[in-house]
Motif scaffolding. Structure first.
Motif, mmCIF file in Angstrom:
data_model
loop_
_atom_site.group_PDB
_atom_site.id
_atom_site.type_symbol
_atom_site.label_atom_id
_atom_site.label_comp_id
_atom_site.label_asym_id
_atom_site.label_seq_id
_atom_site.Cartn_x
_atom_site.Cartn_y
_atom_site.Cartn_z
ATOM 1 N N UNK A 158 0.812 -1.215 0.000
ATOM 2 C CA UNK A 158 0.000 0.000 0.000
ATOM 3 C C UNK A 158 0.846 1.266 0.000
ATOM 4 N N UNK A 159 2.034 1.187 0.580
ATOM 5 C CA UNK A 159 2.866 2.383 0.705
ATOM 6 C C UNK A 159 3.253 2.957 -0.652
ATOM 7 N N UNK A 160 3.479 2.114 -1.643
ATOM 8 C CA UNK A 160 3.836 2.641 -2.962
ATOM 9 C C UNK A 160 2.747 3.568 -3.483
ATOM 10 N N UNK A 161 1.490 3.178 -3.338
ATOM 11 C CA UNK A 161 0.389 3.977 -3.852
ATOM 12 C C UNK A 161 0.215 5.272 -3.052
ATOM 13 N N UNK A 162 0.629 5.260 -1.808
ATOM 14 C CA UNK A 162 0.471 6.441 -0.970
ATOM 15 C C UNK A 162 1.504 7.520 -1.270
ATOM 16 N N UNK A 163 2.446 7.229 -2.154
ATOM 17 C CA UNK A 163 3.405 8.252 -2.577
ATOM 18 C C UNK A 163 2.758 9.273 -3.515
ATOM 19 N N UNK A 164 1.555 8.973 -4.007
ATOM 20 C CA UNK A 164 0.891 9.855 -4.983
ATOM 21 C C UNK A 164 0.765 11.276 -4.442
ATOM 22 N N UNK A 165 1.155 12.272 -5.244
ATOM 23 C CA UNK A 165 1.065 13.679 -4.839
ATOM 24 C C UNK A 165 -0.140 14.372 -5.476
ATOM 25 N N UNK A 166 -0.974 13.607 -6.172
ATOM 26 C CA UNK A 166 -2.177 14.119 -6.819
ATOM 27 C C UNK A 166 -1.869 15.288 -7.748
ATOM 28 N N UNK A 167 -0.883 15.073 -8.602
ATOM 29 C CA UNK A 167 -0.597 16.049 -9.653
ATOM 30 C C UNK A 167 -1.567 15.874 -10.819
ATOM 31 N N UNK A 168 -2.212 14.716 -10.891
ATOM 32 C CA UNK A 168 -3.203 14.364 -11.906
ATOM 33 C C UNK A 168 -2.622 14.292 -13.308
ATOM 34 N N UNK A 169 -1.292 14.135 -13.410
ATOM 35 C CA UNK A 169 -0.698 13.935 -14.729
ATOM 36 C C UNK A 169 -1.138 12.608 -15.329
#
Length: 269
Positions: A137-148
């Motif tokens: 799960x930690x990999x997905x939590x790196x998302x910064x929501x840049x929406x690229x």
């Protein structure tokens, strides 16, 4: 070392146009630095969204020479000395003004995802998880929501009508994160398929290619989620039960612990 560079920048709203500027560029600068100098010297009304300038807030997403990037992490040194740098807003979302887009679509989709659902029988000691499950799960939590990733996804980029039924890779990744969480008791497989449009994704990996955090969205989230949906919907026992009227293919039936190929670990029971 200082040099003059040609910047071609989108000005106006959705019906705007590109405008050319000659602007000073210093050694070691990033595109956002040059846009700030452009604001200070030639275009004080230029609209640019930014916040941390460290590649961690996702605010300064735009398209630079046709590629979705974070302007604060795109160094001027990646361009040829005489190359014109063209800066435009993200194409998938409506333009408010200049380089600022209306990304409210993404937040609307985020609100549709059912929240984390802990099991009712956690006990007085709370929850205990294996480190392997935590890391998934930690990999997905790196998302910064840049929406690229949502911006480059052709399912919504080229088909406006799909926005109603397709949440985009960022939020399908969020569904996968919760579905793979060993302490989330909700079954999100059919929700992913029927409400968030997982079936629209044809795994071209364009979302993975533009992720500034290096998250393997396709390989580690979307494909395993598709495998779990296929296992749920096309399980031969569930299919047989539906044919003889014992249970529906979409019924919430308990799962037996097992290892599903490709999803990186055991499924929940």
């Amino acid at each position: 070392m200082t040099a003059k560079r040609t910047f071609r920048v989108w000005r106006g709203g959705g019906d705007g146009a590109l405008a050319d500027y000659e602007v000073e560029v210093n050694e070691g600068e990033v595109v956002l630095d040059v846009l700030h100098r452009l604001q200070a010297t030639q275009a004080p009304d230029l609209a640019v969204r930014w916040n941390c300038k460290a590649g961690k807030c996702g605010s300064c997403s735009m398209e630079i020479n046709g590629r979705p990037r974070l302007s604060c992490m795109t160094r001027m040194s990646v361009f040829e000395p005489e190359e014109t740098v063209t800066v435009t807003p993200m194409r998938t979302f409506p333009v408010i003004r200049d380089l600022v887009c209306d990304v409210s679509y993404n937040y609307a989709k985020a609100r549709e995802i059912p929240s984390f659902t802990p099991p009712a029988d956690a006990g007085p000691e709370g929850y205990r998880m294996a480190q392997e499950d935590v890391q998934r799960s930690q990999e997905f939590r790196k998302c910064i929501e840049c929406f690229l990733c949502n911006n480059v996804c052709h399912v919504i980029r080229d088909h406006e009508e799909n926005k109603e039924h397709f949440s985009g890779p960022r939020f399908l990744m969020r569904v996968a994160e919760l579905e793979m969480h060993p302490e989330d008791s909700a079954d999100r497989r059919m929700v992913a398929q029927d409400e968030f449009g997982l079936g629209y994704c044809n795994i071209t990996k364009c979302c993975t290619e533009v992720c500034p955090e290096g998250i393997k969205i396709t390989d580690n989230a979307l494909i395993p989620l598709k495998e779990r949906v296929a296992g749920r919907r096309y399980d031969p026992l569930v299919w047989l039960g539906s044919k003889i009227g014992l249970r529906s293919p979409d019924a919430d039936t308990p799962r037996v612990p097992n290892t599903r190929p490709g999803d990186g670990g055991p499924a929940r029971s």
